[in-house]
Design a protein around this motif. Structure first.
Motif, PDB file in Angstrom:
ATOM      1  N   ARG A  25      -0.271  -2.254  -1.232  1.00 17.21           N
ATOM      2  CA  ARG A  25      -1.391  -1.426  -1.701  1.00 17.21           C
ATOM      3  C   ARG A  25      -2.710  -1.909  -1.083  1.00 17.21           C
ATOM      4  O   ARG A  25      -3.538  -1.107  -0.659  1.00 17.21           O
ATOM      5  CB  ARG A  25      -1.483  -1.491  -3.232  1.00 17.21           C
ATOM      6  CG  ARG A  25      -2.498  -0.510  -3.824  1.00 17.21           C
ATOM      7  CD  ARG A  25      -2.749  -0.768  -5.304  1.00 17.21           C
ATOM      8  NE  ARG A  25      -1.556  -0.735  -6.114  1.00 17.21           N
ATOM      9  CZ  ARG A  25      -0.998   0.392  -6.582  1.00 17.21           C
ATOM     10  NH1 ARG A  25      -1.532   1.553  -6.294  1.00 17.21           N
ATOM     11  NH2 ARG A  25       0.094   0.345  -7.331  1.00 17.21           N
ATOM     12  N   GLN A  26      -2.894  -3.241  -1.024  1.00 12.83           N
ATOM     13  CA  GLN A  26      -4.134  -3.779  -0.445  1.00 12.83           C
ATOM     14  C   GLN A  26      -4.250  -3.399   1.031  1.00 12.83           C
ATOM     15  O   GLN A  26      -5.322  -2.995   1.494  1.00 12.83           O
ATOM     16  CB  GLN A  26      -4.173  -5.300  -0.622  1.00 12.83           C
ATOM     17  CG  GLN A  26      -4.401  -5.738  -2.062  1.00 12.83           C
ATOM     18  CD  GLN A  26      -4.212  -7.227  -2.272  1.00 12.83           C
ATOM     19  OE1 GLN A  26      -3.559  -7.912  -1.482  1.00 12.83           O
ATOM     20  NE2 GLN A  26      -4.770  -7.744  -3.348  1.00 12.83           N
ATOM     21  N   ASN A  27      -3.154  -3.537   1.765  1.00  9.06           N
ATOM     22  CA  ASN A  27      -3.190  -3.165   3.185  1.00  9.06           C
ATOM     23  C   ASN A  27      -3.531  -1.686   3.365  1.00  9.06           C
ATOM     24  O   ASN A  27      -4.368  -1.326   4.198  1.00  9.06           O
ATOM     25  CB  ASN A  27      -1.847  -3.474   3.857  1.00  9.06           C
ATOM     26  CG  ASN A  27      -1.813  -4.862   4.477  1.00  9.06           C
ATOM     27  OD1 ASN A  27      -2.786  -5.291   5.111  1.00  9.06           O
ATOM     28  ND2 ASN A  27      -0.729  -5.572   4.292  1.00  9.06           N
ATOM     29  N   LEU A  28      -2.876  -0.840   2.563  1.00 13.71           N
ATOM     30  CA  LEU A  28      -3.141   0.595   2.701  1.00 13.71           C
ATOM     31  C   LEU A  28      -4.569   0.924   2.269  1.00 13.71           C
ATOM     32  O   LEU A  28      -5.205   1.825   2.836  1.00 13.71           O
ATOM     33  CB  LEU A  28      -2.117   1.399   1.890  1.00 13.71           C
ATOM     34  CG  LEU A  28      -0.668   1.302   2.393  1.00 13.71           C
ATOM     35  CD1 LEU A  28       0.270   2.112   1.499  1.00 13.71           C
ATOM     36  CD2 LEU A  28      -0.539   1.767   3.842  1.00 13.71           C
ATOM     37  N   THR A  29      -5.077   0.189   1.283  1.00 15.46           N
ATOM     38  CA  THR A  29      -6.463   0.415   0.841  1.00 15.46           C
ATOM     39  C   THR A  29      -7.441   0.076   1.969  1.00 15.46           C
ATOM     40  O   THR A  29      -8.371   0.840   2.260  1.00 15.46           O
ATOM     41  CB  THR A  29      -6.779  -0.451  -0.405  1.00 15.46           C
ATOM     42  OG1 THR A  29      -5.876  -0.078  -1.441  1.00 15.46           O
ATOM     43  CG2 THR A  29      -8.209  -0.259  -0.872  1.00 15.46           C
ATOM     44  N   VAL A  30      -7.220  -1.073   2.610  1.00 13.59           N
ATOM     45  CA  VAL A  30      -8.127  -1.489   3.697  1.00 13.59           C
ATOM     46  C   VAL A  30      -8.100  -0.465   4.835  1.00 13.59           C
ATOM     47  O   VAL A  30      -9.156   0.010   5.286  1.00 13.59           O
ATOM     48  CB  VAL A  30      -7.738  -2.899   4.217  1.00 13.59           C
ATOM     49  CG1 VAL A  30      -8.503  -3.228   5.495  1.00 13.59           C
ATOM     50  CG2 VAL A  30      -8.003  -3.950   3.150  1.00 13.59           C
ATOM     51  N   GLU A  51     -10.297  10.380   2.196  1.00 13.16           N
ATOM     52  CA  GLU A  51     -10.830  10.837   0.906  1.00 13.16           C
ATOM     53  C   GLU A  51      -9.750  10.719  -0.168  1.00 13.16           C
ATOM     54  O   GLU A  51      -8.565  10.825   0.127  1.00 13.16           O
ATOM     55  CB  GLU A  51     -11.328  12.275   1.044  1.00 13.16           C
ATOM     56  CG  GLU A  51     -12.639  12.331   1.815  1.00 13.16           C
ATOM     57  CD  GLU A  51     -12.984  13.729   2.306  1.00 13.16           C
ATOM     58  OE1 GLU A  51     -12.320  14.682   1.885  1.00 13.16           O
ATOM     59  OE2 GLU A  51     -13.906  13.825   3.130  1.00 13.16           O
ATOM     60  N   ASN A  52     -10.189  10.532  -1.411  1.00 14.89           N
ATOM     61  CA  ASN A  52      -9.253  10.372  -2.547  1.00 14.89           C
ATOM     62  C   ASN A  52      -8.153   9.372  -2.189  1.00 14.89           C
ATOM     63  O   ASN A  52      -6.957   9.671  -2.282  1.00 14.89           O
ATOM     64  CB  ASN A  52      -8.626  11.712  -2.929  1.00 14.89           C
ATOM     65  CG  ASN A  52      -9.688  12.744  -3.245  1.00 14.89           C
ATOM     66  OD1 ASN A  52     -10.679  12.440  -3.916  1.00 14.89           O
ATOM     67  ND2 ASN A  52      -9.521  13.952  -2.735  1.00 14.89           N
ATOM     68  N   LEU A  53      -8.586   8.195  -1.794  1.00 16.11           N
ATOM     69  CA  LEU A  53      -7.647   7.228  -1.221  1.00 16.11           C
ATOM     70  C   LEU A  53      -6.537   6.839  -2.199  1.00 16.11           C
ATOM     71  O   LEU A  53      -5.377   6.701  -1.816  1.00 16.11           O
ATOM     72  CB  LEU A  53      -8.430   5.988  -0.759  1.00 16.11           C
ATOM     73  CG  LEU A  53      -7.611   4.882  -0.108  1.00 16.11           C
ATOM     74  CD1 LEU A  53      -6.815   5.393   1.083  1.00 16.11           C
ATOM     75  CD2 LEU A  53      -8.519   3.736   0.344  1.00 16.11           C
ATOM     76  N   ARG A  54      -6.916   6.660  -3.464  1.00 17.39           N
ATOM     77  CA  ARG A  54      -5.909   6.255  -4.449  1.00 17.39           C
ATOM     78  C   ARG A  54      -4.759   7.277  -4.505  1.00 17.39           C
ATOM     79  O   ARG A  54      -3.595   6.912  -4.485  1.00 17.39           O
ATOM     80  CB  ARG A  54      -6.585   6.140  -5.819  1.00 17.39           C
ATOM     81  CG  ARG A  54      -6.063   4.996  -6.648  1.00 17.39           C
ATOM     82  CD  ARG A  54      -6.906   4.901  -7.882  1.00 17.39           C
ATOM     83  NE  ARG A  54      -8.097   4.099  -7.614  1.00 17.39           N
ATOM     84  CZ  ARG A  54      -8.523   3.162  -8.440  1.00 17.39           C
ATOM     85  NH1 ARG A  54      -7.893   2.942  -9.570  1.00 17.39           N
ATOM     86  NH2 ARG A  54      -9.591   2.455  -8.160  1.00 17.39           N
ATOM     87  N   ASP A  55      -5.140   8.553  -4.551  1.00 18.42           N
ATOM     88  CA  ASP A  55      -4.114   9.607  -4.599  1.00 18.42           C
ATOM     89  C   ASP A  55      -3.299   9.620  -3.310  1.00 18.42           C
ATOM     90  O   ASP A  55      -2.086   9.821  -3.329  1.00 18.42           O
ATOM     91  CB  ASP A  55      -4.767  10.994  -4.779  1.00 18.42           C
ATOM     92  CG  ASP A  55      -5.431  11.125  -6.133  1.00 18.42           C
ATOM     93  OD1 ASP A  55      -5.110  10.294  -7.020  1.00 18.42           O
ATOM     94  OD2 ASP A  55      -6.277  12.024  -6.300  1.00 18.42           O
ATOM     95  N   ARG A  56      -4.004   9.417  -2.190  1.00 16.61           N
ATOM     96  CA  ARG A  56      -3.313   9.439  -0.893  1.00 16.61           C
ATOM     97  C   ARG A  56      -2.276   8.315  -0.828  1.00 16.61           C
ATOM     98  O   ARG A  56      -1.158   8.516  -0.330  1.00 16.61           O
ATOM     99  CB  ARG A  56      -4.348   9.297   0.234  1.00 16.61           C
ATOM    100  CG  ARG A  56      -3.757   9.214   1.626  1.00 16.61           C
ATOM    101  CD  ARG A  56      -3.202  10.538   2.114  1.00 16.61           C
ATOM    102  NE  ARG A  56      -2.440  10.392   3.347  1.00 16.61           N
ATOM    103  CZ  ARG A  56      -1.251  10.938   3.573  1.00 16.61           C
ATOM    104  NH1 ARG A  56      -0.680  11.698   2.654  1.00 16.61           N
ATOM    105  NH2 ARG A  56      -0.624  10.751   4.706  1.00 16.61           N
TER     106      ARG A  56
END
Lengths: 273, 257
Positions: free
Chosen positions: B102-107, B115-120
């Motif tokens: 999750r951290q890697n994808l967040t960065v 946009e709407n990264l959490r949902d993505r």
């Protein structure tokens, strides 16, 4: 998503924040990395603190100059750890073979450098704040009593550390991890020339010119003036700042040149030795 | 992107590496253009120049001469016009191992201004069956799981152009088949353009409508798989590849005629 501007110098706080977040995640996940930030500065503090105690008992001059060595070692650590904080954050990308991912993302080189500068300050704070408190507790030396002078010292030292870190990172990016040793050693080449523990006048005349070309020399002279004569030498700080601006601009230009060279020789994809 | 502009265009692209007084021509004046929404395979033995070609298209390597354009932007000079619309996956490029998935994808999502990264992240994790792995360190995952995470990173910004360097290398057949299926679905949904370097001929036959075969930095052949099979008189691409790699391509072509 918006159309992106086509300039390497455009800055996005959002992307800088993303990179800072990446390094904070890393620090949070690794207690050994955090311990490493505090361990050596603390060891240095105790070695020089006790040495100063010993010398002060046997010398009138050093008794008057209480805190000179401890002040010097703390300021040296700002310089050394600032550079290391910058360079090690960059090395994390090389060690994790992540550099190509970053270089094909919209992250600009200048944003990457800005994130590394932020992380250098964060890592410095994690390491140095506890050590400065130890200095107060064990040796009665309060670095914060320097007040405004401390801000001037810090600004000049961190600027120098960034300039060195930027060039070291550029060299490692271009030449691979074989050049990693530079990150750990380059500051020690500067150490005797920046006159951390002795005045510039001690150096041979021909070497004094070299010493005065280095901004930290002005900071350490300024620190001694403050401790020994209770005088804040604004002239020294301004001269150091002017030199730092020149070196910082040169470092950025060198970094961008090394990045271009890395693209030419294909080292961005390999990120190895 | 205007429909008249190829998604990827390579024109007399050349890369010469010089080291210790010796020069090596990794890519030797190749040209091709890929239309939007197509999947093209880049085949060739080790040292054929596939990875260097992809690296020049990505802007990671500067061409010695010629040019590579992505959606009209010249690489690497104009790369910031298009980098947010493209992405890359390779088993030879890692992500930070200590960070969780999750951290890697967040960065990376933030770097690409998703946009709407959490949902993505939730959506892509569901699509790639990563939901249960999101909070595990990336370095603790199996090779197959890591490949799916790398694919999630490559798709986080829903790229129009996706470059893949051996996307299923070192995967077991089941996981490799699953990855290919996902790439097929993604291409259909997004009309994405893909350029795929691979040593796996079955993969290329399944995914690609066009195949470019490289040898020693040059393009040896360039055609749809079915045309190549007919041209060399072979039943599968592996035999075509071996004909070209072993220098008997011309003889095979003449025999087929």
């Amino acid at each position: 998503m918006n159309e992106q501007s086509n300039t390497a110098l455009a800055l996005s706080p959002h992307r800088i924040g993303a990179m800072v977040l990446r390094y904070l995640y890393l620090l949070r996940s690794s207690w050994s990395r955090v311990l490493d930030l505090i361990y050596w500065p603390a060891v240095q503090l105790f070695v020089w603190g006790f040495l100063q105690f010993y010398i002060a008992q046997n010398s009138g001059f050093f008794a008057r100059a209480a805190g000179m060595f401890i002040g010097a070692v703390l300021l040296w650590d700002i310089l050394f750890r600032g550079q290391l904080g910058f360079s090690v954050s960059f090395l994390e990308e090389m060690w994790s073979r992540n550099l190509a991912n970053l270089m094909i993302s919209p992250l600009r080189p200048i944003e990457f450098v800005a994130a590394l500068m932020v992380m250098s300050v964060v890592r410095l704070a994690v390491g140095m704040v506890p050590v400065t408190i130890l200095a107060i507790v064990f040796f009665g030396f309060n670095l914060y009593s320097f007040g405004f002078a401390l801000a001037a010292f810090f600004l000049n030292l961190i600027l120098t550390s960034w300039s060195v870190g930027i060039v070291v990172s550029g060299v490692v990016m271009r030449n691979g991890l074989g050049a990693e040793t530079l990150a750990w050693t380059v500051m020690f080449i500067l150490m005797p020339l920046t006159c951390v523990y002795y005045p510039v006048s001690v150096l041979p005349a021909w070497l004094q010119g070299v010493a005065w070309a280095l901004p930290p020399t002005y900071v350490f002279e300024g620190m001694r003036a403050l401790v020994l004569e209770q005088t804040f030498r604004a002239d020294l700080m301004l001269a150091a700042f002017a030199l730092n601006l020149v070196y910082f601009a040169i470092a950025i230009a060198v970094f961008l040149g090394l990045l271009r060279s890395a693209r030419r020789i294909g080292s961005l994809l390999q990120s190895g030795e | 992107m205007s429909s008249s502009v190829p998604a990827i265009e390579v024109d007399r692209l050349t890369k010469v590496y010089a080291a210790k007084g010796r020069t090596t021509c990794a890519v030797d004046g190749i040209s091709f253009a890929l239309e939007a929404g197509t999947v093209t395979g880049l085949l060739g033995g080790n040292g054929a120049g596939k990875t260097t070609t992809i690296a020049m298209i990505l802007g990671l390597v500067e061409p010695s001469s010629g040019q590579a354009r992505v959606m009209g932007a010249r690489m690497p000079r104009e790369r910031y016009r298009v980098l947010h619309r493209m992405n890359f996956e390779s088993p030879y490029v890692d992500m930070p191992n200590r960070l969780t998935v999750r951290q890697n994808l967040t960065v990376f999502g933030r770097l690409y201004a998703v946009e709407n990264l959490r949902d993505r992240i939730d959506t892509i994790a569901r699509d790639l069956e990563l939901s249960d792995l999101l909070d595990r360190p990336t370095g603790k995952l199996s090779a197959g799981q890591k490949t799916r995470v790398a694919l999630a990173k490559a798709l986080i910004n829903q790229p129009d152009v996706l470059l893949l360097d051996e996307p299923t290398a070192s995967l077991d057949p089941d996981t490799a088949d699953w990855v290919r299926g996902h790439l097929e679905r993604y291409r259909k949904e997004r009309n994405a353009t893909m350029l795929l370097a691979s040593h796996n001929m079955a993969e290329v036959e399944r995914l690609c409508e066009r195949v470019i075969i490289m040898k020693r930095g040059k393009i040896e052949d360039d055609a749809p798989p079915a045309v190549l099979l007919a041209r060399y008189g072979r039943d599968n691409l592996e035999d075509v590849f071996l004909d070209v790699a072993r220098g008997r391509g011309e003889a095979a072509r003449e025999a087929a005629q």
